[in-house]
Design an enzyme around this catalytic site. Structure first.
Site, short mmCIF file in Angstrom:
data_model
loop_
_atom_site.label_atom_id
_atom_site.label_comp_id
_atom_site.label_asym_id
_atom_site.label_seq_id
_atom_site.Cartn_x
_atom_site.Cartn_y
_atom_site.Cartn_z
CG ASP A 106 2.30 5.09 4.10
OD1 ASP A 106 3.00 4.65 5.45
OD2 ASP A 106 1.58 4.14 3.32
CG ASP A 167 3.26 -0.84 6.94
OD1 ASP A 167 2.83 -1.90 7.70
OD2 ASP A 167 3.17 -0.95 5.95
N1 GLY Z 1 3.72 0.40 3.44
C1 GLY Z 1 3.20 -0.70 2.89
C2 GLY Z 1 3.99 -1.64 2.42
O1 GLY Z 1 5.11 -2.16 2.85
O2 GLY Z 1 3.59 -2.28 1.37
#
Ligand code: GLY
Length: 385
Positions: A106, A167
């Site tokens: 992330d 994601d």
């Molecule tokens: N990227 C983690 C979520 O969408 O909660």
């Protein structure tokens, strides 16, 4: 982009409401990096709080969105205070790079809305350095046997060396950016391999997507999929659908590869077909009827992705994507937005995960993508993905 006078009036009006709200909220929260609100007041994920149950500290994955909101506001209003607040966030994130532990895939969500946004607007050399640092961390998570980017670090009791998650389609634009910036193709080569793997192994024949796919980290073979933040295995976590929908559009925007546009459209068709009549998006399209858990963040992200698709297709196809985007945004505005001074948030009823303890709270990325979508409709969003 909008066809009717009524829509144009609504857009002007909602932009004014966003400007009014962010004007006082930004002053109030200028030294914070908010994630949610507690009794209407922004929390602060930039402080290490030992009583918090979240373990990531400054490296909490949403810590780029507040800065991103400030850059969208700076870009659209020209007010210097937004730039100054965005810089506070970006400076604070340096501690995360230094800590290293806790950082995972992330880094895209963290440094695209902060450093890449900053560099796009100001050419600040410090921001370029931070974003390249983050891009190298992301590239370092690539597994060449499975041709995927490893998502998270180990979760207690769970070996996640072979886990990839949908994601990440929002993180790989950092790799496209790094190649565009340095002319070194390695970053983009990794992004393309990852996107191609996701296209093959995450996207189902009906256009829905898995949240988590596990690969054998040594052979690269697919092991199994998980329901992740959705209801269960084989279900359809709505925010995951939107990470795929808008995420493949991002890959298309950077590469022009038609397969990515086609994949974004397939996910979009599935999503549009499942929007309930009332426009309220559940946490999972395959969750039981009761309880009626919903997630406003999925609606906002979907709207952004649908608007981007509408810009990429032929004129006669535009409305297919634009109409549902408007429906989602109008529903959020009328039924799920708080324009008062009672709350630092805009959107209510975001949900992190189906099986989370809490549901229906304000979540910073809901507000971020709602604002991005409104500025997309106006044609003035700052694009840094
Ligand atoms: N990227 C983690 C979520 O969408 O909660």
């Amino acid at each position: 982009m909008l066809n009717t006078e009524e829509q144009r009036v609504w857009l002007q009006d909602i932009e004014q409401r966003i400007i009014q709200k962010l004007d006082w909220v930004s002053d109030k929260s200028k030294n914070k990096i908010p994630y949610t609100t507690v009794n209407g007041v922004h929390d602060d994920r930039s402080v290490e709080n030992p009583s918090d149950t979240h373990a990531d500290g400054i490296n909490w994955w949403t810590n780029g969105f507040w800065g991103g909101m400030m850059w969208q506001m700076y870009h659209n209003t020209g007010q210097e205070k937004y730039k100054a607040i965005a810089n506070i966030s970006e400076d604070k994130l340096d501690a995360g790079l230094q800590q290293y532990y806790g950082l995972h895939h992330d880094v895209g969500f963290m440094w695209l809305p902060t450093s890449v946004a900053n560099y796009t607007l100001t050419k600040n050399p410090e921001s370029r350095k931070r974003a390249l640092h983050a891009a190298n961390l992301l590239a370092g998570r690539y597994n060449p046997m499975g041709e995927f980017i490893r998502a998270w670090n180990d979760i207690s009791g769970e070996d996640t060396r072979g886990w990839a998650i949908i994601d990440c389609m929002f993180n790989i634009p950092l790799l496209y950016w790094a190649t565009e910036e340095t002319e070194d193709p390695r970053f983009m080569q990794i992004a393309l391999k990852h996107a191609d793997t996701v296209m093959k192994t995450f996207v189902r024949p009906d256009g829905s997507v898995n949240h988590i796919v596990e690969f054998d980290p040594f052979t690269g073979d697919v092991v199994k999929s998980y329901g992740g933040q959705g209801y269960g295995e084989g279900s359809s976590w709505t925010r995951g659908q939107t990470w795929g929908l808008y995420g493949f559009m991002m890959s298309y925007i950077h590469t022009g590869k038609k397969e990515y546009l086609d994949t974004a459209k397939r996910i979009a068709h599935y999503f549009i077909a499942n929007i309930p009549d009332n426009g309220i998006i559940p946490i999972d399209f395959r969750q039981p009827k009761e309880p009626t858990f919903e997630d406003s963040t999925a609606a906002a992200i979907a709207a952004c992705g649908l608007i981007e698709i509408s810009k990429a297709v032929e004129l006669h196809e535009m409305d297919l994507y634009l109409k549902p985007a408007l429906k989602l945004l109008k529903t959020l505005d009328e039924d799920r937005a708080d324009w008062t001074t009672d709350c630092d948030c805009i959107l209510k009823n975001g949900s992190a995960a189906y099986h989370a303890k809490e549901h229906h709270q304000s979540i910073i990325y809901g507000d971020y993508y709602f604002i991005e979508a409104i500025y997309k409709l106006k044609g003035t969003d700052l694009y840094f993905w």
